[in-house]
Design a protein around this motif. Structure first.
Motif, PDB file in Angstrom:
ATOM      1  N   VAL A  20       1.052  -1.295   0.282  1.00  0.00           N
ATOM      2  CA  VAL A  20      -0.450  -0.161  -0.040  1.00  0.00           C
ATOM      3  C   VAL A  20       0.808   1.322  -0.237  1.00  0.00           C
ATOM      4  O   VAL A  20       0.339   1.905  -0.277  1.00  0.00           O
ATOM      5  N   LYS A  21       2.298   1.244   0.553  1.00  0.00           N
ATOM      6  CA  LYS A  21       2.914   2.440   1.236  1.00  0.00           C
ATOM      7  C   LYS A  21       3.499   2.696  -0.365  1.00  0.00           C
ATOM      8  O   LYS A  21       3.430   3.697  -1.246  1.00  0.00           O
ATOM      9  N   ALA A  22       3.951   1.295  -1.011  1.00  0.00           N
ATOM     10  CA  ALA A  22       4.824   2.023  -2.522  1.00  0.00           C
ATOM     11  C   ALA A  22       3.554   2.121  -3.272  1.00  0.00           C
ATOM     12  O   ALA A  22       3.788   3.121  -4.283  1.00  0.00           O
ATOM     13  N   LEU A  23       1.868   1.285  -3.884  1.00  0.00           N
ATOM     14  CA  LEU A  23       1.199   2.671  -4.401  1.00  0.00           C
ATOM     15  C   LEU A  23       0.749   3.762  -4.646  1.00  0.00           C
ATOM     16  O   LEU A  23       0.726   4.423  -5.480  1.00  0.00           O
ATOM     17  N   THR A  24       0.624   4.253  -2.838  1.00  0.00           N
ATOM     18  CA  THR A  24       0.475   5.405  -2.593  1.00  0.00           C
ATOM     19  C   THR A  24       1.649   5.966  -3.380  1.00  0.00           C
ATOM     20  O   THR A  24       1.249   7.880  -3.963  1.00  0.00           O
ATOM     21  N   VAL A  25       3.229   5.456  -2.745  1.00  0.00           N
ATOM     22  CA  VAL A  25       4.220   6.721  -3.454  1.00  0.00           C
ATOM     23  C   VAL A  25       3.905   6.974  -5.403  1.00  0.00           C
ATOM     24  O   VAL A  25       4.052   7.419  -5.880  1.00  0.00           O
ATOM     25  N   VAL A  26       3.835   5.602  -5.721  1.00  0.00           N
ATOM     26  CA  VAL A  26       3.353   5.769  -7.102  1.00  0.00           C
ATOM     27  C   VAL A  26       2.570   6.079  -7.660  1.00  0.00           C
ATOM     28  O   VAL A  26       2.577   7.011  -8.669  1.00  0.00           O
ATOM     29  N   PHE A  62      10.052   9.433   5.418  1.00  0.00           N
ATOM     30  CA  PHE A  62       9.524   9.406   5.962  1.00  0.00           C
ATOM     31  C   PHE A  62       9.027   7.774   6.476  1.00  0.00           C
ATOM     32  O   PHE A  62       9.500   6.744   7.120  1.00  0.00           O
ATOM     33  N   TRP A  63       8.348   7.108   5.215  1.00  0.00           N
ATOM     34  CA  TRP A  63       8.383   5.295   5.416  1.00  0.00           C
ATOM     35  C   TRP A  63       9.690   4.552   5.758  1.00  0.00           C
ATOM     36  O   TRP A  63       9.682   3.839   6.147  1.00  0.00           O
ATOM     37  N   TRP A  64      10.676   4.761   4.569  1.00  0.00           N
ATOM     38  CA  TRP A  64      11.596   4.171   3.345  1.00  0.00           C
ATOM     39  C   TRP A  64      12.775   4.815   4.717  1.00  0.00           C
ATOM     40  O   TRP A  64      14.179   4.143   4.633  1.00  0.00           O
ATOM     41  N   GLY A  65      13.131   5.693   5.061  1.00  0.00           N
ATOM     42  CA  GLY A  65      14.500   6.298   5.985  1.00  0.00           C
ATOM     43  C   GLY A  65      14.804   7.249   4.474  1.00  0.00           C
ATOM     44  O   GLY A  65      14.712   7.272   3.148  1.00  0.00           O
ATOM     45  N   LYS A  66      16.354   6.763   4.470  1.00  0.00           N
ATOM     46  CA  LYS A  66      17.417   7.505   3.350  1.00  0.00           C
ATOM     47  C   LYS A  66      16.805   6.703   2.098  1.00  0.00           C
ATOM     48  O   LYS A  66      17.305   7.025   1.189  1.00  0.00           O
TER      49      LYS A  66
END
Length: 186
Positions: A20-26, A62-66
Motif C-alpha cells: 500500500v505504501k509503495a502504491l501510494t508513492v507510485v 518518512f516510510w523508508w528512511g534514506k
C-alpha cells in the motif's frame, strides 16, 4: 509430503502495508509528473503544483528512511528533463536544477530524521526487553522460592508469606506497566 503451514499473519500484514505504501508513492509520483508535464507544456508558468511534489518525497523518506531519497532524485531528474524537453529558457532550466537539488536535500533530511526515529524506537524496544528480562527473572525466582517456603514453613508464617506474595505481585504490575506502557505505577 510436507506440511503446509498458513502464512504468519503479522508478516502478511506487513507485506500488505508495504505494498500500500509503495502504491501510494507510485500514484503520487505519477500524479506529480502529470502536473509538471501539464503545467510546463500547456500553461508554461510556475504555479503551486511544484509544492505538491514534496508530498511523495516526504512520504517515501518518512516510510523508508534514506532509501526514499530515490523518489526525490527521480522527481528532480524528471523535472529537469521535462523543463529541457519543453524548450524552456536558461533561467527556467536553472530554476529546475535548484528545485531538483531542494528535492534531494529535503529527502535527505527527512530520511535522516526518519532513520534516527527508527533507531530510537529500536533502542526503546531493546530497553523494554532488557528491563523485562532483568526484572522478571529475579521475580520468578522469588515466586518459586516463596512457593517452596510456603510448603516447608510452619502455619504461623502464612501471614508473612501472603504479604510477600502480594508485594511481589505489586512489583510485577509495576514492571509490566514500565515495559508495556512506559509508565511507573501499579
Amino acid at each position: 509430503m510436507g506440511t503446509v503451514y498458513p502464512p504468519d499473519e503479522g508478516l502478511v500484514g506487513e507485506q500488505l502495508e508495504e505494498i500500500v505504501k509503495a502504491l501510494t508513492v507510485v500514484f503520487l509520483v505519477a500524479f506529480s509528473l502529470f502536473l509538471v508535464s501539464l503545467y510546463r507544456a500547456e500553461l508554461e508558468e510556475y504555479v503551486f503544483y511544484m509544492h505538491f511534489l514534496y508530498l511523495p518525497i516526504v512520504l517515501a523518506t518518512f516510510w523508508w528512511g534514506k532509501q526514499g531519497i530515490t523518489v526525490g532524485a527521480f522527481l528532480g531528474i524528471t523535472v529537469i528533463a521535462i523543463t529541457i524537453l519543453t524548450g524552456s529558457t536558461q533561467q527556467e532550466i536553472f530554476s529546475s536544477l535548484i528545485e531538483a537539488a531542494l528535492f534531494v536535500i529535503v529527502a535527505a533530511l527527512v530520511g535522516m530524521l526518519s532513520d534516527e526515529k527508527q533507531r530510537a524506537l529500536e533502542r526503546e524496544l531493546c530497553f523494554k526487553r532488557d528491563t523485562a528480562h532483568y526484572f522478571f527473572n529475579p521475580i520468578c525466582i522469588a515466586e518459586g522460592n516463596l512457593e517452596l517456603a510456603r510448603l516447608k514453613a510452619p502455619d504461623d508464617l502464612d501471614k508473612e508469606i501472603s504479604q510477600t506474595e502480594q508485594a511481589i505481585a505489586r512489583i510485577k504490575k509495576v514492571v509490566v506497566n514500565v515495559v508495556e506502557r512506559g509508565e511507573i505505577h501499579e
